[in-house]
Design a protein around this motif. Sequence first.
Motif, PDB file in Angstrom:
ATOM      1  N   GLY A  61       0.831  -1.197   0.000  1.00  0.00           N
ATOM      2  CA  GLY A  61       0.000   0.000   0.000  1.00  0.00           C
ATOM      3  C   GLY A  61       0.866   1.247   0.000  1.00  0.00           C
ATOM      4  N   ILE A  62       0.225   2.353  -0.311  1.00  0.00           N
ATOM      5  CA  ILE A  62       0.879   3.655  -0.303  1.00  0.00           C
ATOM      6  C   ILE A  62       0.167   4.496   0.744  1.00  0.00           C
ATOM      7  CG2 ILE A  62       1.346   5.751  -1.638  1.00  0.00           C
ATOM      8  CD1 ILE A  62       1.238   3.933  -4.172  1.00  0.00           C
ATOM      9  N   LEU A  63       0.914   5.022   1.714  1.00  0.00           N
ATOM     10  CA  LEU A  63       0.341   5.859   2.771  1.00  0.00           C
ATOM     11  C   LEU A  63       0.633   7.315   2.458  1.00  0.00           C
ATOM     12  CD1 LEU A  63       1.471   3.839   5.922  1.00  0.00           C
ATOM     13  CD2 LEU A  63      -0.610   3.578   4.577  1.00  0.00           C
ATOM     14  N   LEU A  64      -0.411   8.124   2.401  1.00  0.00           N
ATOM     15  CA  LEU A  64      -0.250   9.547   2.109  1.00  0.00           C
ATOM     16  C   LEU A  64      -0.787  10.352   3.283  1.00  0.00           C
ATOM     17  CD1 LEU A  64      -1.379   9.507  -1.624  1.00  0.00           C
ATOM     18  CD2 LEU A  64       0.964   9.529  -0.722  1.00  0.00           C
ATOM     19  N   GLY A  65       0.082  11.120   3.913  1.00  0.00           N
ATOM     20  CA  GLY A  65      -0.279  11.870   5.106  1.00  0.00           C
ATOM     21  C   GLY A  65      -0.664  13.306   4.864  1.00  0.00           C
TER      22      GLY A  65
END
Length: 141
Positions: A61-65
């Motif tokens: 997954g890609i986590l974008l904050g």
Amino acid sequence: MLDLKGRRVGITRARADAVSFAEQVAAGSGQPVLLPCIRIAAPDDLEPLLSSARDLEQFDGILLGSKNAAIAAARAVFHRGRSTQVPVFAVGKQTAGRLAQDDELQAAFAGPKHAPEEYRAEALVELLKEQVEDLNGRRFW
């Protein structure tokens, strides 16, 4: 709308990101005071980001904050020359909204997009637990 009755409200966001909130404060009869504590800038060396983006499919997954992180990540994805189907997990109302509405981000992140109902890191962790069967040993970008 909250009536701020002339109270000064310090806004510590980066200057470029503070305008909308400053307008809301002013609309509520407050006096916005811009006190930028951070500056959003590209890293001096982009190679680690670009290198890791070349093999995004190795991640779960890609986590974008933040919306700024989403923009930087999309640029790295475009640099590799193709979109990704890796699921994206965003925390924050602006980040989720940007992912849903921005054509450039839609093109970069063609896979499923998820955002928690509550916009805080703990809610993102709970969402990950719901969406990813077992977090042990998983890799996120």
